[in-house]
Design an enzyme around this catalytic site. Sequence first.
Site, PDB file in Angstrom:
ATOM      1  N   GLN A 172     -61.553 -58.285  -4.443  1.00  0.00           N
ATOM      2  CA  GLN A 172     -63.012 -58.707  -4.628  1.00  0.00           C
ATOM      3  C   GLN A 172     -62.883 -60.390  -4.595  1.00  0.00           C
ATOM      4  O   GLN A 172     -63.742 -61.054  -3.831  1.00  0.00           O
ATOM      5  CB  GLN A 172     -63.343 -58.296  -6.199  1.00  0.00           C
ATOM      6  CG  GLN A 172     -63.700 -56.776  -6.150  1.00  0.00           C
ATOM      7  CD  GLN A 172     -64.047 -56.328  -7.466  1.00  0.00           C
ATOM      8  OE1 GLN A 172     -64.009 -57.111  -8.551  1.00  0.00           O
ATOM      9  NE2 GLN A 172     -64.347 -55.231  -7.813  1.00  0.00           N
ATOM     10  N   ASP A 323     -56.989 -48.819  -9.469  1.00  0.00           N
ATOM     11  CA  ASP A 323     -57.926 -47.637  -9.821  1.00  0.00           C
ATOM     12  C   ASP A 323     -57.476 -46.565 -10.328  1.00  0.00           C
ATOM     13  O   ASP A 323     -58.213 -45.645 -10.849  1.00  0.00           O
ATOM     14  CB  ASP A 323     -59.229 -47.777  -8.916  1.00  0.00           C
ATOM     15  CG  ASP A 323     -59.721 -49.153  -8.599  1.00  0.00           C
ATOM     16  OD1 ASP A 323     -59.780 -49.850  -9.655  1.00  0.00           O
ATOM     17  OD2 ASP A 323     -60.577 -49.001  -7.660  1.00  0.00           O
ATOM     18  N   LYS A 350     -61.257 -54.532 -16.284  1.00  0.00           N
ATOM     19  CA  LYS A 350     -62.259 -53.474 -15.243  1.00  0.00           C
ATOM     20  C   LYS A 350     -63.401 -53.221 -16.112  1.00  0.00           C
ATOM     21  O   LYS A 350     -63.958 -53.760 -17.044  1.00  0.00           O
ATOM     22  CB  LYS A 350     -61.487 -52.506 -15.024  1.00  0.00           C
ATOM     23  CG  LYS A 350     -60.203 -52.697 -14.347  1.00  0.00           C
ATOM     24  CD  LYS A 350     -60.668 -53.121 -12.824  1.00  0.00           C
ATOM     25  CE  LYS A 350     -59.545 -53.358 -11.797  1.00  0.00           C
ATOM     26  NZ  LYS A 350     -59.927 -53.889 -10.700  1.00  0.00           N
ATOM     27  N   ARG A 354     -59.173 -50.494 -19.505  1.00  0.00           N
ATOM     28  CA  ARG A 354     -58.821 -49.318 -19.437  1.00  0.00           C
ATOM     29  C   ARG A 354     -57.733 -48.729 -20.079  1.00  0.00           C
ATOM     30  O   ARG A 354     -57.225 -47.578 -20.529  1.00  0.00           O
ATOM     31  CB  ARG A 354     -58.735 -49.080 -17.925  1.00  0.00           C
ATOM     32  CG  ARG A 354     -60.011 -48.905 -17.303  1.00  0.00           C
ATOM     33  CD  ARG A 354     -59.981 -48.685 -15.662  1.00  0.00           C
ATOM     34  NE  ARG A 354     -61.494 -48.337 -15.280  1.00  0.00           N
ATOM     35  CZ  ARG A 354     -61.619 -48.445 -14.027  1.00  0.00           C
ATOM     36  NH1 ARG A 354     -60.847 -49.023 -12.922  1.00  0.00           N
ATOM     37  NH2 ARG A 354     -62.918 -48.326 -13.547  1.00  0.00           N
TER      38      ARG A 354
HETATM   39  C1  S3P Z   1     -62.375 -53.401  -5.142  1.00  0.00           C
HETATM   40  C2  S3P Z   1     -61.195 -54.035  -5.632  1.00  0.00           C
HETATM   41  C3  S3P Z   1     -60.646 -53.734  -6.896  1.00  0.00           C
HETATM   42  C4  S3P Z   1     -61.023 -52.352  -7.313  1.00  0.00           C
HETATM   43  C5  S3P Z   1     -62.645 -52.162  -7.382  1.00  0.00           C
HETATM   44  C6  S3P Z   1     -62.886 -52.282  -6.034  1.00  0.00           C
HETATM   45  C7  S3P Z   1     -62.919 -53.992  -3.951  1.00  0.00           C
HETATM   46  O1  S3P Z   1     -60.849 -54.744  -7.756  1.00  0.00           O
HETATM   47  O2  S3P Z   1     -60.494 -52.134  -8.637  1.00  0.00           O
HETATM   48  O3  S3P Z   1     -62.695 -50.985  -7.805  1.00  0.00           O
HETATM   49  O4  S3P Z   1     -63.870 -53.173  -3.492  1.00  0.00           O
HETATM   50  O5  S3P Z   1     -62.642 -54.939  -3.526  1.00  0.00           O
HETATM   51  P1  S3P Z   1     -59.988 -56.117  -7.997  1.00  0.00           P
HETATM   52  O6  S3P Z   1     -60.417 -56.762  -6.600  1.00  0.00           O
HETATM   53  O7  S3P Z   1     -60.658 -56.882  -8.871  1.00  0.00           O
HETATM   54  O8  S3P Z   1     -58.816 -55.670  -8.223  1.00  0.00           O
END
Ligand code: S3P
Length: 437
Positions: A172, A323, A350, A354
């Site tokens: 993200q 996840d 999260k 979790r």
């Molecule tokens: C995601 C990245 C992950 C994941 C989330 C979706 C994404 O989070 O846990 O469900 O779509 O880039 P992080 O980037 O915070 O690890």
Amino acid sequence: MGSVCLSGGGSLHGSVRVPGDKSISHRALLFGAIATGTTTIEGLLPAEDPLSTAACLRAMGVTISAIDSSGVVRVEGVGLDGLQEPAQVLDCGNSGTTMRLMLGLLAGRDGRHFVLDGDASLRRRPMARVAKPLAQMGAQINGRDGGNKAPLAIAGQVLSGGTVRTPVASAQVKSALLLAGLTASGSTTVIEPALSRDHSERMLRAFGAELISQPHAADGPTAVVQPGSELHGQHVVVPGDISSAAFWLIAALVVPGTELTIENVGINPTRTGILDVLEQMGAPLEVLNQRDVAGEPVADLRVRHSPLKAFEIGGDVIPRLVDEIPILSVAALCAEGTSVIRDAAELRVKETDRLAVMARQLRAMGAELEETADGMVIPGGQRLKGAQVDSETDHRVAMSLAVAALIASGDTTIAQSEAAAVSYPSFWDELARLQRS
Ligand code: S3P
């Protein structure tokens, strides 16, 4: 608020096609919105999180067709600089991906003002991990807790590129910076502490962005994006979500008498940590019909009930299965030996904490396990007892507890079961169908 009652003791049979990948669905909508021309998406996940992204984009003048169970969606792109200043607060709902990618997308819209908000869970989640590196590029983002928590206000600026390091291995954060880099002056180099999922890099390149990935660079996994290239609308085919498939994979392994085929699952190597762990556990997993669909590797997965060995995970594999840790904690209870999860403190920020929530809810079913600062230690060979449990509003917790309920003696009631709709709206119906087959 809804609850679901499940009885232990049955088995599951048949085939299941999991819904579209959540990460890829968000990106297809976002990149389609800032491309020129039309993007058609096949297999988009029709769940609450992608709906939040679509609603934000619509509020900024992007035309997106109805999102329903057909999964076919048209996005009429407005071009790299075509997003309008919204008249209202952009509601990101429960979706961290929506909020973090929007921060990167909007920080460089010079002269425009945006406010991002979300539900109670999202308002608790840390946003400085995106806002700080964006500030290095010249972004102005303000919010509660010194700019760390939503509601967040973005005063669009002209951004400058440069080299930015992400504080955590987070797709993200990386994606937000790459999006900001598309309209910055000069190139933007993003360096991660460990490689996170690379869907943004793959899809941005397919849309025509000038982007180079160096996953094995000496300084850490690196992506470099050049500004200025126009993105062009594409046909995107979204593979099934391995994070949703994970519930069926573990259910098949731990529920006696079960055999399942899970079709059309994305097996991008930045997401397949769960398959590596299953191998470590000695699971009889068959990867069938491997193919490439629109730039992402896809396969069908077949798995059946089997004795399992304990696992130990930590380090660079964590972002590749981040996840899946809640459902892996259920698998660990059934394994022979003690499983150990380390380096997973990210789980505490999260949709819920979790580690704490899974420990609390599994203990309510009679499990004995140790919660550590960054993981769990879970002895195997445990028998669960049916109980009253609660998703605590977390979709992945809800579905993990469903699998735990199937191996428990007696009945389990899962409160706030509707949380599953964040990523898998048909989960409860599919479970009932596989129990009947
Ligand atoms: C995601 C990245 C992950 C994941 C989330 C979706 C994404 O989070 O846990 O469900 O779509 O880039 P992080 O980037 O915070 O690890």
